[in-house]
Design an enzyme around this catalytic site. Structure first.
Site, mmCIF file in Angstrom:
data_model
loop_
_atom_site.group_PDB
_atom_site.id
_atom_site.type_symbol
_atom_site.label_atom_id
_atom_site.label_comp_id
_atom_site.label_asym_id
_atom_site.label_seq_id
_atom_site.Cartn_x
_atom_site.Cartn_y
_atom_site.Cartn_z
ATOM 1 N N TYR A 136 0.886 -1.026 -0.012
ATOM 2 C CA TYR A 136 0.016 -0.121 -0.150
ATOM 3 C C TYR A 136 0.778 1.228 0.037
ATOM 4 O O TYR A 136 1.411 1.426 1.251
ATOM 5 C CB TYR A 136 -0.952 0.156 1.285
ATOM 6 C CG TYR A 136 -1.964 1.164 1.329
ATOM 7 C CD1 TYR A 136 -2.091 1.988 0.573
ATOM 8 C CD2 TYR A 136 -2.757 1.251 2.525
ATOM 9 C CE1 TYR A 136 -2.823 3.004 0.636
ATOM 10 C CE2 TYR A 136 -3.623 2.010 2.744
ATOM 11 C CZ TYR A 136 -3.775 3.149 1.658
ATOM 12 O OH TYR A 136 -4.524 4.174 1.861
ATOM 13 N N LYS A 164 -1.000 -1.077 -4.413
ATOM 14 C CA LYS A 164 -1.892 0.100 -4.529
ATOM 15 C C LYS A 164 -1.165 1.026 -4.344
ATOM 16 O O LYS A 164 -0.541 1.572 -3.566
ATOM 17 C CB LYS A 164 -2.834 -0.114 -3.286
ATOM 18 C CG LYS A 164 -4.090 0.762 -3.272
ATOM 19 C CD LYS A 164 -4.978 0.416 -2.253
ATOM 20 C CE LYS A 164 -5.105 1.373 -1.242
ATOM 21 N NZ LYS A 164 -5.207 2.826 -1.913
HETATM 22 C C1 HMN Z 1 -7.869 3.091 1.549
HETATM 23 O O1 HMN Z 1 -6.756 2.704 2.107
HETATM 24 O O2 HMN Z 1 -8.760 3.211 2.222
HETATM 25 C C2 HMN Z 1 -8.025 3.671 0.139
HETATM 26 O O3 HMN Z 1 -7.797 2.680 -0.747
HETATM 27 C C3 HMN Z 1 -7.392 4.604 -0.197
HETATM 28 C C4 HMN Z 1 -7.764 5.431 -1.435
HETATM 29 O O4 HMN Z 1 -6.588 5.417 -2.214
HETATM 30 C C5 HMN Z 1 -8.486 6.750 -1.093
HETATM 31 N N1 HMN Z 1 -7.441 7.636 -0.629
HETATM 32 C C6 HMN Z 1 -7.727 8.051 0.562
HETATM 33 O O5 HMN Z 1 -8.682 8.202 1.116
HETATM 34 C C7 HMN Z 1 -6.592 8.713 1.256
HETATM 35 C C8 HMN Z 1 -9.042 7.527 -2.428
HETATM 36 O O6 HMN Z 1 -9.993 6.696 -2.857
HETATM 37 C C9 HMN Z 1 -9.385 8.866 -2.326
HETATM 38 O O7 HMN Z 1 -10.134 9.153 -1.100
HETATM 39 C C10 HMN Z 1 -10.150 9.491 -3.339
HETATM 40 O O8 HMN Z 1 -9.386 9.331 -4.501
HETATM 41 C C11 HMN Z 1 -10.595 10.927 -3.099
HETATM 42 O O9 HMN Z 1 -9.397 11.743 -3.103
#
Ligand code: HMN
Length: 291
Positions: A136, A164
């Site tokens: 991650y 990821k």
């Molecule tokens: C997680 O670990 O919950 C997600 O996979 C993280 C994901 O990459 C999200 N990143 C964060 O929340 C920091 C994105 O889906 C993000 O929320 C979205 O692109 C809006 O910026």
């Protein structure tokens, strides 16, 4: 290990107002992702799950509830990364025993660990479990960067099968794709899904898919068919939605949107704040504007 691909929601956690886990709500979130968003899988215990604010038993409980609800209908990835490596090792075994299809771990953060330490962390977590590991990578929150050469060193361990990639560095993403064509590469920024798909990611993992999963799939499918104009039209609407959501508070707004859709998505956990009346009003408007 089977290679993972497709659209995965980073699962939200439904909390009661007192911060305890709302089991019924978690089950409803899983069902909504399977039945309405039609995701290929769930990423459980990630940032979106508010995982880094939870205790070990609470993390176990969520892994258990999600597997019990999803059964084998979709793929499940358990995020087990923690600064407490004993906890990570324990959760890696726990999730593997439950039948999770893959593990994932955030790069160890807060302290400035050397790459040798980061590598040892991954090898230690995966050492005694029969499962695969998705790294991650989220440098904007962890401050941890990994170069292509260093990814190569991690992948020397064959149980480390993917990444990821939550970063906007498309040069690095392209170099990764060229260097490791067989590794599972997931896009992590929902608002940049189209360019990431054009560069050849195998899938995407995102928070906003909990609400906007149908559009996410359209972007992914159109882009892979080379229908860039069609994909861009959907990305534009998606990004209008994401921009509104980010302005109003990411996880809370997604949860209130889901409540509008009839899902008991509950509250966020402290230190995340309570919903103000204004935030609730805005979130409801956002939901009905896009859905
Ligand atoms: C997680 O670990 O919950 C997600 O996979 C993280 C994901 O990459 C999200 N990143 C964060 O929340 C920091 C994105 O889906 C993000 O929320 C979205 O692109 C809006 O910026």
């Amino acid at each position: 290990y089977p290679k993972l691909q497709g659209i995965y929601s980073a699962l939200l956690t439904s909390f009661n107002h007192d911060g305890t886990i709302n089991e019924k709500g978690v089950r409803e979130l899983v069902r909504y992702n399977i039945d309405v968003n039609k995701v290929d899988g769930l990423y459980v215990g990630g940032s979106t799950g508010e995982n880094f604010m939870l205790g070990t038993q609470e993390k176990e409980e969520i892994f258990k509830i999600v597997k019990d609800e999803a059964k084998d209908q979709i793929k499940l990835i358990a995020q087990v990364g923690s600064l407490n490596i004993k906890e990570s090792v324990h959760l890696a075994k726990f999730a593997t025993d439950l039948g999770y299809d893959s593990l994932s771990a955030v790069t160890p953060f807060y302290y400035k660990f050397s790459f040798a330490e980061v590598k040892d962390y991954y090898n230690t977590i995966i050492e005694n479990v029969d499962n695969q590991m998705i790294v991650y990578f989220i440098p904007f929150l962890t401050g941890v960067n990994i170069s292509i050469e260093q990814f190569g060193e991690l992948f020397a361990n064959e149980k480390i099968t993917g990444c990821k990639f939550t970063a906007g560095d498309f040069y690095l993403l392209e170099r990764f794709r060229k260097a490791f064509p067989d590794k599972a590469l997931f896009a992590g920024f929902d608002e940049m899904m189209l360019p990431a798909t054009v560069l050849g990611v195998d899938g995407a993992i995102g928070s906003t898919f909990n609400v906007n999963g149908v559009r996410a799939r359209q972007i992914f499918d159109f882009a892979r068919e080379g229908k860039i104009k069609e994909a861009l039209d959907v990305q534009h609407v998606t990004n209008d939605f994401i921009t509104d959501v980010l302005k109003n508070g990411l996880y809370g707004t997604l949860k209130i949107c889901l409540q509008e859709a009839g899902v008991d998505a509950g509250y966020c956990r402290k230190p995340m704040g309570d919903y103000s009346d204004e935030m609730i009003e805005n979130a409801k408007k956002i939901y009905h504007k896009y859905f």
